[in-house]
Design a protein around this motif. Structure first.
Motif, mmCIF file in Angstrom:
data_model
loop_
_atom_site.group_PDB
_atom_site.id
_atom_site.type_symbol
_atom_site.label_atom_id
_atom_site.label_comp_id
_atom_site.label_asym_id
_atom_site.label_seq_id
_atom_site.Cartn_x
_atom_site.Cartn_y
_atom_site.Cartn_z
ATOM 1 N N LEU A 32 0.857 -1.294 -0.006
ATOM 2 C CA LEU A 32 -0.048 0.025 -0.094
ATOM 3 C C LEU A 32 0.823 1.099 -0.077
ATOM 4 O O LEU A 32 0.712 2.423 -0.849
ATOM 5 C CB LEU A 32 -1.096 0.033 1.150
ATOM 6 C CG LEU A 32 -2.041 -1.026 1.186
ATOM 7 C CD1 LEU A 32 -2.636 -0.876 2.436
ATOM 8 C CD2 LEU A 32 -3.088 -0.750 0.058
ATOM 9 N N LEU A 33 1.769 1.166 0.574
ATOM 10 C CA LEU A 33 2.760 2.422 0.873
ATOM 11 C C LEU A 33 3.572 2.482 -0.561
ATOM 12 O O LEU A 33 3.465 3.803 -1.124
ATOM 13 C CB LEU A 33 3.904 2.151 2.093
ATOM 14 C CG LEU A 33 4.832 3.462 1.990
ATOM 15 C CD1 LEU A 33 4.119 4.418 2.504
ATOM 16 C CD2 LEU A 33 5.868 3.075 3.086
ATOM 17 N N THR A 34 3.826 1.629 -1.225
ATOM 18 C CA THR A 34 4.588 1.695 -2.495
ATOM 19 C C THR A 34 3.527 2.275 -3.512
ATOM 20 O O THR A 34 3.846 3.056 -4.193
ATOM 21 C CB THR A 34 5.284 0.282 -2.820
ATOM 22 O OG1 THR A 34 5.931 -0.084 -1.899
ATOM 23 C CG2 THR A 34 5.868 0.395 -4.279
ATOM 24 N N GLY A 35 2.381 1.708 -3.353
ATOM 25 C CA GLY A 35 1.294 2.156 -4.466
ATOM 26 C C GLY A 35 1.089 3.753 -4.318
ATOM 27 O O GLY A 35 0.759 4.422 -5.062
ATOM 28 N N ALA A 36 0.906 4.022 -3.044
ATOM 29 C CA ALA A 36 0.418 5.450 -2.571
ATOM 30 C C ALA A 36 1.772 6.243 -2.996
ATOM 31 O O ALA A 36 1.505 7.490 -3.660
ATOM 32 C CB ALA A 36 0.399 5.397 -0.946
ATOM 33 N N VAL A 37 3.174 5.963 -2.873
ATOM 34 C CA VAL A 37 4.410 6.588 -2.989
ATOM 35 C C VAL A 37 4.131 6.900 -4.533
ATOM 36 O O VAL A 37 4.417 8.004 -5.375
ATOM 37 C CB VAL A 37 5.342 6.077 -2.584
ATOM 38 C CG1 VAL A 37 6.848 7.036 -3.308
ATOM 39 C CG2 VAL A 37 5.485 6.402 -1.268
ATOM 40 N N ARG A 38 3.913 5.952 -5.486
ATOM 41 C CA ARG A 38 4.086 6.063 -6.892
ATOM 42 C C ARG A 38 2.889 6.713 -7.440
ATOM 43 O O ARG A 38 3.204 7.508 -8.447
ATOM 44 C CB ARG A 38 3.758 4.485 -7.408
ATOM 45 C CG ARG A 38 4.979 3.789 -7.103
ATOM 46 C CD ARG A 38 4.860 2.260 -7.884
ATOM 47 N NE ARG A 38 4.783 2.559 -9.274
ATOM 48 C CZ ARG A 38 4.534 1.420 -10.279
ATOM 49 N NH1 ARG A 38 4.033 0.180 -9.803
ATOM 50 N NH2 ARG A 38 4.277 1.773 -11.407
ATOM 51 N N HIS A 39 1.776 6.622 -6.866
ATOM 52 C CA HIS A 39 0.590 7.384 -7.218
ATOM 53 C C HIS A 39 0.828 8.985 -6.973
ATOM 54 O O HIS A 39 0.542 9.949 -7.924
ATOM 55 C CB HIS A 39 -0.960 7.145 -6.469
ATOM 56 C CG HIS A 39 -2.020 7.815 -6.910
ATOM 57 N ND1 HIS A 39 -2.507 7.140 -8.102
ATOM 58 C CD2 HIS A 39 -2.702 8.495 -6.505
ATOM 59 C CE1 HIS A 39 -3.637 7.942 -8.374
ATOM 60 N NE2 HIS A 39 -3.732 8.714 -7.454
ATOM 61 N N ILE A 40 1.246 9.257 -5.469
ATOM 62 C CA ILE A 40 1.673 10.630 -5.543
ATOM 63 C C ILE A 40 2.894 11.207 -6.492
ATOM 64 O O ILE A 40 2.860 12.310 -7.109
ATOM 65 C CB ILE A 40 2.264 10.887 -3.983
ATOM 66 C CG1 ILE A 40 1.053 10.621 -3.155
ATOM 67 C CG2 ILE A 40 2.774 12.221 -3.642
ATOM 68 C CD1 ILE A 40 1.285 10.539 -1.713
ATOM 69 N N GLY A 41 3.772 10.432 -6.495
ATOM 70 C CA GLY A 41 4.654 10.677 -7.669
ATOM 71 C C GLY A 41 4.329 10.935 -8.998
ATOM 72 O O GLY A 41 4.543 11.952 -9.874
ATOM 73 N N ALA A 42 3.290 10.214 -9.489
ATOM 74 C CA ALA A 42 2.755 10.570 -10.922
ATOM 75 C C ALA A 42 1.914 11.835 -10.960
ATOM 76 O O ALA A 42 2.097 12.443 -11.962
ATOM 77 C CB ALA A 42 1.801 9.336 -11.126
#
Length: 55
Positions: A32-42
């Motif tokens: 979940l943390l990895t997905g959130a970081v990728r989403h915020i980065g995008a």
């Protein structure tokens, strides 16, 4: 020369100790943390592109 009074080691050797399996809760939280970081980065990258192309 006096002998040292040594007691035999009762602890198992490091070779026989298996690492604890990673708990599923840790796996889920990391995912979940990895997905959130990728989403915020995008989102930040998209905002940067929009700002860069702004007239």
């Amino acid at each position: 020369m006096p002998k040292k009074n040594r007691t035999p080691s009762t602890t198992p050797h490091q070779d026989h100790i298996t690492p604890d399996p990673v708990s599923w809760r840790r796996l889920v939280s990391v995912a979940l943390l990895t997905g959130a970081v990728r989403h915020i980065g995008a989102l930040l990258a998209g905002l940067a592109v929009i700002w860069w192309q702004h007239d």
